[in-house]
Write a protein that holds these residues in place. Structure first.
Motif, PDB file in Angstrom:
ATOM      1  N   VAL A 145     -41.288 -27.701  -2.530  1.00  0.00           N
ATOM      2  CA  VAL A 145     -41.357 -26.832  -3.710  1.00  0.00           C
ATOM      3  C   VAL A 145     -41.479 -27.923  -4.836  1.00  0.00           C
ATOM      4  CG1 VAL A 145     -40.429 -25.277  -5.294  1.00  0.00           C
ATOM      5  CG2 VAL A 145     -40.286 -24.844  -2.755  1.00  0.00           C
ATOM      6  N   ASP A 171     -41.700 -19.375  -8.512  1.00  0.00           N
ATOM      7  CA  ASP A 171     -42.498 -20.008  -7.862  1.00  0.00           C
ATOM      8  C   ASP A 171     -42.858 -21.321  -8.617  1.00  0.00           C
ATOM      9  OD1 ASP A 171     -44.344 -19.770  -9.867  1.00  0.00           O
ATOM     10  OD2 ASP A 171     -45.221 -18.116  -8.688  1.00  0.00           O
ATOM     11  N   ALA A 172     -43.301 -22.398  -8.011  1.00  0.00           N
ATOM     12  CA  ALA A 172     -43.318 -23.743  -8.539  1.00  0.00           C
ATOM     13  C   ALA A 172     -43.821 -23.714 -10.034  1.00  0.00           C
ATOM     14  CB  ALA A 172     -44.177 -24.447  -7.626  1.00  0.00           C
ATOM     15  N   LEU A 232     -34.464 -29.816 -10.369  1.00  0.00           N
ATOM     16  CA  LEU A 232     -35.247 -29.857  -9.040  1.00  0.00           C
ATOM     17  C   LEU A 232     -34.742 -30.259  -7.841  1.00  0.00           C
ATOM     18  CD1 LEU A 232     -38.591 -31.725 -10.532  1.00  0.00           C
ATOM     19  CD2 LEU A 232     -38.026 -29.136 -10.431  1.00  0.00           C
ATOM     20  N   GLU A 260     -44.656 -29.373  -5.397  1.00  0.00           N
ATOM     21  CA  GLU A 260     -45.611 -28.206  -5.992  1.00  0.00           C
ATOM     22  C   GLU A 260     -45.261 -28.258  -7.543  1.00  0.00           C
ATOM     23  OE1 GLU A 260     -45.743 -25.371  -2.065  1.00  0.00           O
ATOM     24  OE2 GLU A 260     -45.475 -24.405  -4.185  1.00  0.00           O
ATOM     25  N   VAL A 261     -43.946 -28.392  -7.842  1.00  0.00           N
ATOM     26  CA  VAL A 261     -43.555 -28.380  -9.343  1.00  0.00           C
ATOM     27  C   VAL A 261     -44.031 -29.426  -9.891  1.00  0.00           C
ATOM     28  CG1 VAL A 261     -41.598 -28.057 -11.025  1.00  0.00           C
ATOM     29  CG2 VAL A 261     -41.572 -26.972  -8.912  1.00  0.00           C
TER      30      VAL A 261
END
Lengths: 452, 452
Positions: free
Chosen positions: B112, B85-86, B105, B115-116
């Motif tokens: 995503v 997940d992020a 990335l 989010e990261v």
């Protein structure tokens, strides 16, 4: 080999050049050639046909000849070198780096190399002979002797004062090499570290002793892989007793990487990676002829297979119409597998331990795609010739040939490598022979059975 | 992509790994993976089939995940990333260089990535967003932001003291970048020069203002060519107003060169240069299927041509036996020309000004080799089938097809490039279609005429 920095730049230079040649404005060309950075002049010369090259080379000033020559590819180099005598070669290479001089000399016959060396001054001769004593494809042949060495017991302050006594440091110097009193390599002191450390500490305290020096007999291929992995700018080269011989720099390694990568591409078409794009007809034709001759042999083998089934073809001419499909699909599928495996081998991904998995995967992929395209081809062929038997036969042959092709594409390079034959060079020919023979044999053989 | 330093090393590691996997000695594998340099661990993971990879990745300690991830190829990266997940992504990439984080990335969906970025601290986020704002294939996407800058008016002594305040200098730092008070790039001061110069002179007096900085929107391909030509270790990147944005280092350029070179090889077999050697059957099969489908179309076109001459083949079956020879020789000759031209284009040797010469050369080479092999094939065919007509027909067809093949091999890549279609990808298919159609058409057409 000279690279283009900017396509448009080269193009506009070529245009200027062509116009000047057309109007006989040689003075303008001379100014242009001698005014460009040597690597750009070399690129321009490489981008012209052989006849014009001779003219251009005449217009290069003698003091620029060595600098430009070192950036030309091997073929063009030897073209120009063949017109010089030993003294000229010695004169124009004076001042180049030892490894570059050695590269140039290697284009010459042994007798001429001897003569060139004899007309150099003693110090240069010893330096070049040293580099020449190593195989071109080893670390020793790639290295330069322009190392800056220090002893471990001096302080950084002393080291800095020692550096300041130099007029300039050699290109690509990113570290000082630390040697003991016998000139044996013991560690590396990077300039980055030197610059952030307390000047009163000794070299020994902060040098890096973890760096494994490169043995002089390591292949250039392995050297390139080490540089890529370790992100080195330069690395020390030692002999079997750990005596420091020289250093290899990233600019020369980049050339190795470029040649390595070109090798697979060019070999698969039976070409040499050093091939001159603008070689003359009479240089090019005989080279290509050899490869065509080899392929002619494999084509005759395929023909001999077809000939076995002459009677069947006479009965069902549609077979002659469809048979190239089976052979060609096999060729394409096999080439895909072959390319993946050859690239994987070049990257060092493939070894005894995973090759079985890879072969299995390829066979499965061949099976799946064989079945998929067999169905489609069978439907098309049945419809086209209004004949279900021919559809069934081509479907079966397609599955057989695609599996064979995948298997051959995966296994052949491994076998060839074990036999020390270059898979990129020989793989394609052997593969096509296999896919042609199996393709024609299975298709025509099955047809002979079903059309009895 | 991770490279092998030493084949035998990788091989013995793989062996150890397989044994350990077999006996369930996971602790041993964990120690091995986390003890290796990250690039070697990445290479080991890349060299294993997908199923084992998942297991290996579980055994990598979380603090090593980012370091290893950055050395994996794009396909393997996205495989692992898709299971995180992020927040995990943000956590493991912490501490990597901005360009490496951006590369990682870019494997993720936009949502995503957002989010990261949101779960990073402010400074990191700004840094990464900056790199991400540039296209992956431009200098901006390749650059790093870890520059060390100085002002022109300080003395070298001050500069050295400033450096000594650093804990360490960034990897591959071979020069300080000189900027004015607006942070605009004005010159370069190499460490080599800094170390040999009098400490009391100012930066301005010895800095190099000849170095052209790289515009952020320059393509990575051009960047690589510049590095190769100029033998740079690092180079500054600026925006359109000459503001210093960052720097590009040779280690990243080497990756570009490797990918560039692999591209031609892989594309000619319809493969992607990022292709994972150990992708699963279900990833591999559909990808290969597309290329096979395209080739099936061209094979059907060839069949349609043969079908036109069904009547002639029925009369003279020997034609069916010999016709693959003409087509295959054309394919080989055309591929040789195509490969030379594609390589020449990649090296920037070929432009409008010299392409006519090149096309003429190739046609002449085709003519010469056509005649040479026509004579040999004619003799062989006449003898084999005891029929002089068939010898004459195959000779004529061979000359026609080899000239066509050479012409097509030289002209096609130039046309495709002008149409902005990748010649390495499309060239081979189009070429084979041409040589098959012309080969079958000329051979069977002439035969139809002479066997009326």
């Amino acid at each position: 080999m000279a690279q283009s920095a900017d396509k448009h730049e080269t193009e506009s230079r070529l245009e200027t050049l062509n116009e000047a040649l057309g109007s006989g404005a040689f003075l303008q060309i001379r100014r242009m050639l001698n005014g460009l950075p040597p690597v750009d002049a070399a690129h321009l010369i490489e981008s012209t046909p052989q006849k014009i090259r001779g003219v251009l080379w005449q217009l290069v000033d003698i003091e620029n000849e060595g600098d430009i020559l070192q950036h030309l590819n091997d073929e063009v180099q030897s073209q120009f070198l063949s017109q010089m005598d030993a003294e000229e070669v010695a004169a124009i290479t004076e001042g180049l780096e030892a490894d570059d001089i050695a590269d140039i000399l290697q284009q010459l016959p042994d007798r001429v190399i001897r003569e060139v060396l004899d007309s150099m001054d003693h110090q240069d001769r010893v330096r070049i002979e040293h580099v020449l004593s190593f195989d071109e494809d080893t670390a020793g042949g790639l290295m330069n002797t322009d190392t800056i060495t220090v002893r471990p017991n001096i302080t950084l302050d002393v080291a800095m004062r020692y550096l300041r006594r130099h007029e300039e440091l050699p290109e690509m110097t990113d570290s000082l090499l630390v040697v003991n009193r016998n000139d044996q390599f013991i560690g590396v002191l990077s300039l980055r570290k030197l610059l952030v450390s307390d000047p009163s500490v000794t070299v020994r305290e902060i040098m890096d002793t973890e760096v494994e020096p490169i043995p002089a007999n390591m292949s250039t291929r392995e050297v390139a892989q080490l540089f890529e992995r370790r992100d080195w700018v330069s690395a020390p080269v030692v002999d079997e007793n750990h005596y420091l011989l020289g250093r290899i720099t990233i600019d020369d390694v980049v050339d190795v990487i470029r040649e390595e990568s070109d090798h697979s591409l060019m070999s698969m078409a039976g070409l040499d990676e050093d091939e001159d794009t603008f070689a003359s007809v009479f240089t090019t034709a005989p080279r290509r002829a050899i490869w065509l001759g080899i392929n002619l042999l494999t084509a005759f083998i395929a023909s001999a297979v077809i000939n076995l089934f002459e009677g069947t073809i006479e009965k069902v001419v549609a077979l002659a119409v469809l048979m190239p499909i089976v052979a060609s699909m096999g060729g394409v599928a096999g080439t895909q597998t072959l390319t993946v495996v050859i690239r994987g081998m070049a990257l060092g991904h493939i070894s005894r331990n995973n090759s079985r998995w890879l072969i299995n995967r390829e066979v499965l992929v061949g099976l799946m795609n064989g079945v998929l395209w067999a169905v489609i081809v069978a439907a098309a062929a049945s419809y086209w010739f209004d004949d279900y038997i021919i559809g069934g036969v081509i479907a079966a042959a397609m599955v057989i040939n695609l599996i064979t092709a995948s298997l051959a594409g995966a296994v052949l390079p491994l076998i060839l490598k074990a036999l020390k034959i270059d898979p990129a060079l020989a793989g394609g020919v052997v593969l096509t022979t296999v896919t042609d023979v199996v393709g024609f044999m299975s298709f025509l053989g099955l047809a002979t059975y079903f059309y009895r």
